[in-house]
Design a protein around this motif. Structure first.
Motif, PDB file in Angstrom:
ATOM      1  N   GLN A  87      28.664 -34.287  64.287  1.00 36.98           N
ATOM      2  CA  GLN A  87      29.661 -34.994  65.106  1.00 36.98           C
ATOM      3  C   GLN A  87      31.088 -34.655  64.644  1.00 36.98           C
ATOM      4  OE1 GLN A  87      28.815 -39.179  65.412  1.00 36.98           O
ATOM      5  NE2 GLN A  87      30.310 -39.485  67.031  1.00 36.98           N
ATOM      6  N   SER A 103      23.564 -41.185  65.768  1.00 34.28           N
ATOM      7  CA  SER A 103      23.770 -40.317  64.601  1.00 34.28           C
ATOM      8  C   SER A 103      22.760 -40.628  63.517  1.00 34.28           C
ATOM      9  CB  SER A 103      25.179 -40.501  64.034  1.00 34.28           C
ATOM     10  OG  SER A 103      26.137 -40.086  64.975  1.00 34.28           O
ATOM     11  N   ASP A 114      24.887 -33.545  67.393  1.00 30.99           N
ATOM     12  CA  ASP A 114      25.413 -34.904  67.454  1.00 30.99           C
ATOM     13  C   ASP A 114      26.748 -34.897  68.209  1.00 30.99           C
ATOM     14  OD1 ASP A 114      25.824 -37.554  67.082  1.00 30.99           O
ATOM     15  OD2 ASP A 114      25.801 -37.499  64.881  1.00 30.99           O
TER      16      ASP A 114
HETATM   17 MG    MG Z   1      27.427 -40.867  66.047  1.00 35.60          MG
END
Ligand code: MG
Ligand code: ATP
Lengths: 222, 300
Positions: A92, A48, A168
């Motif tokens: 994410q 990330s 992500d």
């Molecule tokens: Mg991550």
């Protein structure tokens, strides 16, 4: 594809978070225009963080991050919005807005750049159609399944027709079949010339794609 | 329509929607802002009226010369000639004692009492009007005239003029302080109101920034909202002050009639109202600007 200048390049990049933890160190790689790259690694490896450096959400501590010819490491605050308009981001944690419909979520990036409502609607519907969600345009994102929410995130990321797509963990908590179908969507965007970076620890979901991998381990290239 | 205009249009629609989404909250905020603005505005209006009142009495100082009973018309002419030679004398008026008594009877409603007097107790007088309201000049003229033959008593009105002037100046200082203080209060109120708005739209702001919204784009709807709150508060303040003046004017009318005056408290003129609304809108805008900037700083 003909050899072209790298659209993303990392040179000796380190990222130390406040508190002294080195999330990334000594990262060197390049991504050519039109490439599809998977960033893999265990949880906490720095995937990330790497994507955030590309989008100027975080700033590298040392080293240089170049994106589309611009030095993101030293970029002025005022220039960041214009960098991001060239990027499509799938987060994410989704970052969908649950106070509005699926359609309005996809409209947001177009309103930010000031498109007319007519043009924006057309493009938003086209993006929803591409990920198979046009029938759900009036629904609230909350009522979508996990896989549908991921596809909505992709629709919002691509609606601006970005030259680079960053995703992500787009298949986190999806079953293998659904995960593969989501990865297929990224490949289809890549096939029409979009540079795609996907961070994932889900190697099974990408095994059929024979992709280029950038493997991270504890913040270093493995 | 350009992209820029579309942004503004969207922002306006959003502003109206937000103002009407929580009508009670909006009304309370506007009321607080209105009350905060009404105080300095009211003080300003009263001060302007006080100045008008003072100006109506005389913006030029007057010196009254009271003459001895034995003064002849030659004496009077000679006094007037000598006064004419002084610089700074704008005008002279001889007031015979009969006229003075008649005026007094009329203006103070004392005709009954005065009619009962066997003889007129008032002396002849010369009222000298000076150029401007210059206390030093009035002092000089009154000293000079005090030395003239057949002048028994000299009275200048520059003393109370000076006191009133000082009072008005003090009022103006208090007004400025009050204005600054309550402007800060207004900025603080909008700052806080907008901060609460930002909290409810935290996610939208974050996502917008991540997908390429500029700071100006984030600011705009909140600036409109702050400006609108200030403007609406300003309108409330104008309403409060006008209402207050109307109430006070019934009492002022009674009081003024006792002095034989038609004086009334004037409300603000249209240009003053316009300036005031512009100012209150700007303060709201500023409070909002500071609020959004503080938020953007904190998330950066
Ligand atoms: Mg991550
Ligand atoms: N804002 C932050 N402040 C401090 N440390 C952070 C911050 N963000 C991430 N880290 C740390 O940096 C390391 C790398 O985090 P990162 O989120 O990049 O990992 P990841 O590979 O994406 O992991 P996951 O697969 O769980 O998402 C982690 O140890 C994390 O705790």
């Amino acid at each position: 594809m003909a050899a072209s200048a790298p659209i993303i390049s990392f040179r000796e990049v380190c990222k130390r978070y406040p508190g002294g933890y080195d999330a990334l160190s000594g990262i060197n790689f390049e991504v050519d225009t039109g490439e599809l790259l998977f960033v893999t690694g265990h949880s906490g490896a720095g995937k990330s963080t790497l994507l955030k450096l590309v989008a100027a959400i975080e700033r590298s501590s040392t080293g240089t991050v170049l994106v589309a010819g611009q030095n993101v490491s030293t970029m002025q605050r005022a220039a960041r919005p214009f960098l991001r308009r060239n990027l499509g981001l799938v987060f994410q944690d989704h970052k969908l807005l649950y106070d509005r419909s699926v359609f309005d979520n996809v409209m947001l990036p177009l309103q930010v750049i000031g498109l007319t409502t007519k043009d924006a609607s057309r493009r938003a519907r086209a993006a929803l159609d591409k990920v198979g969600l046009l029938a759900r345009e009036k629904a609230n994102p909350m009522s979508l399944s996990g896989g549908e929410q991921q596809r909505l995130c992709i629709a919002r990321a691509v609606v601006n027709r970005p030259s680079i797509l960053l995703a992500d963990e787009p298949t986190a908590s999806l079953d293998l079949e659904t995960a593969r179908s989501v990865m297929e969507i990224f490949r289809s965007f890549n096939q029409v010339g979009v540079t795609v970076l996907v961070a994932t620890h889900d190697l099974a979901a990408i095994s059929q794609l024979q992709p280029r991998l950038l493997a991270l381990s504890k913040g270093r290239q493995a | 329509m350009s992209a820029w205009l579309r942004h503004h249009f969207h922002s306006w629609r959003g502003t109206i929607a937000r103002l009407t989404a929580t009508p009670i909250g909006t009304a309370l905020n506007v009321a607080v802002i209105g009350a905060a603005l009404a105080l300095p505005l009211g003080a300003y209006v009263l001060l302007v009226n006080l100045q008008t009142l003072a100006g109506g009495f005389s913006s030029q100082a007057q010196v009254s010369l009271f003459l001895d009973r034995s003064a002849s018309s030659d004496d009077i002419r000679s006094i007037e000639d000598r006064l004419r030679r002084e610089s700074g004398v704008a005008q002279m008026r001889f007031v015979p004692r009969a006229t003075a008594l008649h005026d007094l009877a009329r203006s103070a409603n004392l005709s009954g009492v005065i009619g009962a007097l066997r003889e007129n107790p008032l002396p002849d007088a010369i009222v000298v009007t000076l150029d401007g309201n210059n206390a030093a000049l009035a002092e000089h003229i009154s000293q000079t005239a005090g030395g003239f033959a057949k002048v028994t008593h000299v009275q200048t009105d520059s003393g109370w003029m000076r006191r009133l002037d000082a009072l008005i100046r003090l009022g103006r200082t208090v007004l400025v302080l009050l204005g600054v203080l309550l402007s800060l209060a207004l900025i603080a109120v909008t700052f806080n109101t907008i901060r609460l708005q930002i909290l409810t739209q935290h996610d939208e702001i974050e996502v917008s920034r991540l997908i390429g919204a500029t700071d100006a784009y984030i600011h705009r709807p909140f600036l409109y909202l702050g400006g609108m709150l200030g403007l609406l508060g300003g309108l409330i303040a104008l309403g409060l002050v006008s209402g207050g003046l109307a109430l006070m004017n019934t009492d002022v009318a009674t009081l003024a009639s006792l002095y034989g005056s038609q004086f009334r408290l004037d409300s603000l003129g249209a240009p003053d109202c316009g300036t005031f609304l512009l100012f209150s809108g700007l303060l709201g805008w500023l409070g909002s600007y500071l609020s959004v900037s503080a938020h953007l700083q904190s998330v950066d």
